[in-house]
Design a protein around this motif. Structure first.
Motif, short mmCIF file in Angstrom:
data_model
loop_
_atom_site.label_atom_id
_atom_site.label_comp_id
_atom_site.label_asym_id
_atom_site.label_seq_id
_atom_site.Cartn_x
_atom_site.Cartn_y
_atom_site.Cartn_z
N PHE A 1 -5.61 -5.76 9.33
CA PHE A 1 -6.22 -4.57 9.91
C PHE A 1 -5.56 -3.31 9.36
O PHE A 1 -6.25 -2.36 8.96
N ALA A 2 -4.23 -3.32 9.28
CA ALA A 2 -3.50 -2.16 8.75
C ALA A 2 -3.84 -1.95 7.27
O ALA A 2 -3.97 -0.81 6.81
N ALA A 3 -4.01 -3.04 6.52
CA ALA A 3 -4.36 -2.92 5.11
C ALA A 3 -5.74 -2.30 4.93
O ALA A 3 -5.95 -1.46 4.05
N LEU A 4 -6.69 -2.68 5.79
CA LEU A 4 -8.03 -2.10 5.72
C LEU A 4 -8.03 -0.64 6.15
O LEU A 4 -8.76 0.19 5.58
N GLN A 5 -7.22 -0.31 7.13
CA GLN A 5 -7.09 1.10 7.51
C GLN A 5 -6.55 1.92 6.35
O GLN A 5 -7.01 3.04 6.10
N ALA A 6 -5.60 1.34 5.63
CA ALA A 6 -5.01 2.06 4.49
C ALA A 6 -6.05 2.28 3.40
O ALA A 6 -6.08 3.34 2.76
N VAL A 7 -6.92 1.28 3.18
CA VAL A 7 -7.99 1.45 2.20
C VAL A 7 -8.93 2.57 2.64
O VAL A 7 -9.31 3.43 1.84
N ARG A 8 -9.30 2.56 3.91
CA ARG A 8 -10.21 3.60 4.40
C ARG A 8 -9.59 4.98 4.21
O ARG A 8 -10.27 5.92 3.78
N ARG A 9 -8.33 5.11 4.54
CA ARG A 9 -7.67 6.42 4.40
C ARG A 9 -7.59 6.84 2.94
O ARG A 9 -7.95 7.97 2.58
N SER A 10 -7.11 5.95 2.08
CA SER A 10 -6.86 6.33 0.70
C SER A 10 -8.15 6.54 -0.09
O SER A 10 -8.21 7.39 -0.99
N HIS A 11 -9.20 5.80 0.26
CA HIS A 11 -10.47 5.93 -0.45
C HIS A 11 -11.39 6.97 0.20
O HIS A 11 -12.44 7.29 -0.36
N GLY A 12 -11.02 7.44 1.37
CA GLY A 12 -11.84 8.45 2.04
C GLY A 12 -13.17 7.93 2.54
O GLY A 12 -14.12 8.70 2.70
N ALA A 13 -13.23 6.62 2.83
CA ALA A 13 -14.51 6.00 3.23
C ALA A 13 -14.69 6.10 4.75
O ALA A 13 -15.00 5.13 5.42
N THR A 14 -14.51 7.28 5.27
CA THR A 14 -14.54 7.49 6.71
C THR A 14 -15.95 7.75 7.23
O THR A 14 -16.76 8.38 6.55
N PRO A 15 -16.26 7.27 8.42
CA PRO A 15 -17.59 7.50 8.98
C PRO A 15 -17.79 8.94 9.41
O PRO A 15 -16.84 9.61 9.82
N GLY A 16 -19.00 9.42 9.30
CA GLY A 16 -19.31 10.74 9.82
C GLY A 16 -19.26 10.74 11.34
O GLY A 16 -19.63 9.75 11.99
N THR A 17 -18.80 11.82 11.91
CA THR A 17 -18.65 11.88 13.37
C THR A 17 -19.99 11.80 14.08
O THR A 17 -20.14 11.07 15.07
N MET A 18 -20.98 12.53 13.60
CA MET A 18 -22.28 12.50 14.24
C MET A 18 -22.92 11.13 14.07
O MET A 18 -23.59 10.62 14.99
N GLU A 19 -22.73 10.51 12.91
CA GLU A 19 -23.26 9.17 12.68
C GLU A 19 -22.64 8.17 13.66
O GLU A 19 -23.33 7.30 14.20
N ALA A 20 -21.35 8.30 13.89
CA ALA A 20 -20.68 7.41 14.84
C ALA A 20 -21.24 7.59 16.25
O ALA A 20 -21.46 6.62 16.98
N TYR A 21 -21.49 8.83 16.62
CA TYR A 21 -22.07 9.11 17.93
C TYR A 21 -23.46 8.48 18.05
O TYR A 21 -23.78 7.84 19.06
N LEU A 22 -24.28 8.65 17.03
CA LEU A 22 -25.62 8.07 17.06
C LEU A 22 -25.58 6.54 17.10
O LEU A 22 -26.37 5.90 17.80
#
Length: 384
Positions: A228-249
């Motif tokens: 889980f921590a390794a995947l979080q690190a990938v998300r952070r370093s690659h900038g593959a973060t979800p949009g806030t409004m998309e997450a809400y929807l």
């Protein structure tokens, strides 16, 4: 709550329909919002206390993502991490695979995943074994000495069903098993409970459910903190973060997933039977049909047959004419929305050649089933 915190809902003995409504909500306090608000923030006020769990920066976390992650994790029985798309989630998993590794992949699966594996195989010297996921013996044979086994069930777009309990039991503790659960959703099967290590969702599809939000998610067991921590690190370093409004929807869509899936699945069962009887249709691929090769397995391992099917017509020209003649059905390359959609998959240059030219994938929505059938019938009749 941080994104790697266990969900309080997960520990309750609630049924999935209740979890979909209850998970990912703020604490029930006087005058608190019932729903998690949208938090638009790229920057957070800093803290000198490094143990307080502060978010730090907008790429590291967001309360709206975390609410969605709690909901998805609770439904799958694990901890979830969300991404900007289903493909971003898939690439995050592949980023953990070392050079020289061996990967097992379905011979018919989502074309984006197949392409991503091929590209990385060429770059990193991977050995790739492609197998029929419905052939359990073949999957297990290919998994010998492998580093990653990737399974879709049902597969896209051939609607093949894997015996996930048998595969999971055989590979547990030996090979990392990833299951794309997009078509079945957490309501019809929970792969973590039968031995999968990572579950992938194109949240864009059934979970969000309204064709208006692009997101992906991975779910792992609560105990697998290292991955889980390794995947979080990938998300952070690659900038593959979800949009806030998309997450809400997507979280709002999650609330009605049980209702939408129930209606769409009921519609799919009726339409599959009628399509199978139409003279212009050569084959219907849907595990809800008793004659389908995946029927017994789906009935045994899933709590429903889903709402995606594929039909095979005589050739590409017939399939294109069928798609063009529909009016209520939407010609679109997606699925899982409230609206019914269809497309000929081989129209995409990157689609696998194992997919027949005349195959049309149908994602059944929640419209009235008689209206859906009338539209399909008038489009098929001239092809008979």
């Amino acid at each position: 709550m941080t994104s790697d915190s266990p969900s309080p809902v997960a520990a309750k003995a609630w049924r999935p329909e209740t979890v979909a409504v209850a998970a990912g909500r703020p604490a029930a306090e006087a005058d608190a919002p019932l729903n998690t608000p949208v938090t638009f923030a790229s920057t957070y006020v800093g803290s000198l206390d490094t143990t307080d769990g502060s978010l730090g920066y907008g790429r590291y976390g967001n309360p709206t993502w975390q609410a969605l992650e709690e909901g998805i994790g609770a439904l799958e029985g694990g901890q979830a991490i969300t991404f900007s798309s289903g493909m971003a989630a898939a690439h995050a998993v592949l980023e953990l695979v070392e050079p020289g590794s061996t990967v097992v992949l379905p011979d018919t699966c989502y074309l984006g995943v197949a392409a991503a594996v091929d590209q990385r195989a060429a770059r990193y010297g991977w050995t790739v074994h492609r197998v029929d996921v419905a052939d359990t013996d073949a999957v297990l044979a290919a998994a010998e000495g492998a580093d990653l086994v990737w399974v879709e069930s049902p597969t896209n777009p051939m609607i093949e069903v894997a015996d996930l309990p048998a595969i999971g039991a055989a590979l547990a503790g030996r090979v990392r098993l990833v299951v794309d659960n997009t078509f079945a959703t957490p309501l019809l099967q929970q792969p973590l409970s039968v031995g999968a290590d990572i579950v992938l969702h194109a949240v864009t599809k059934f979970i969000a459910g309204h064709s208006d939000a692009l997101l992906g998610a991975l779910v792992l067991r609560e105990s697998d903190t290292a991955t889980f921590a390794a995947l979080q690190a990938v998300r952070r370093s690659h900038g593959a973060t979800p949009g806030t409004m998309e997450a809400y929807l997507a979280l709002r869509g999650l609330r009605t997933l049980p209702l939408r899936l129930n209606q769409a699945q009921a519609n799919a069962g009726v339409l599959a039977e009628r399509l199978a009887a139409h003279p212009a249709v050569q084959r219907v691929r849907y595990p809800g049909l008793p004659g389908d090769p995946g029927h017994e397995r789906a009935a045994r391992t899933m709590s429903g047959f889903g709402s995606v099917m594929s039909v095979e017509l005589a050739d590409a020209a017939s399939a294109d004419a069928f798609v063009a003649a529909t009016g209520l059905w939407v010609f679109a390359t997606s699925l899982g929305g409230v609206e019914s959609m269809l497309e000929r998959r081989r129209r995409w240059a990157g689609e696998l050649t194992s997919v027949p030219e005349g195959l049309v994938r149908l994602s059944v929505g929640v419209e009235h089933v008689e209206d859906l059938w009338s539209d399909l019938e008038q489009a098929l009749d001239p092809l008979s």
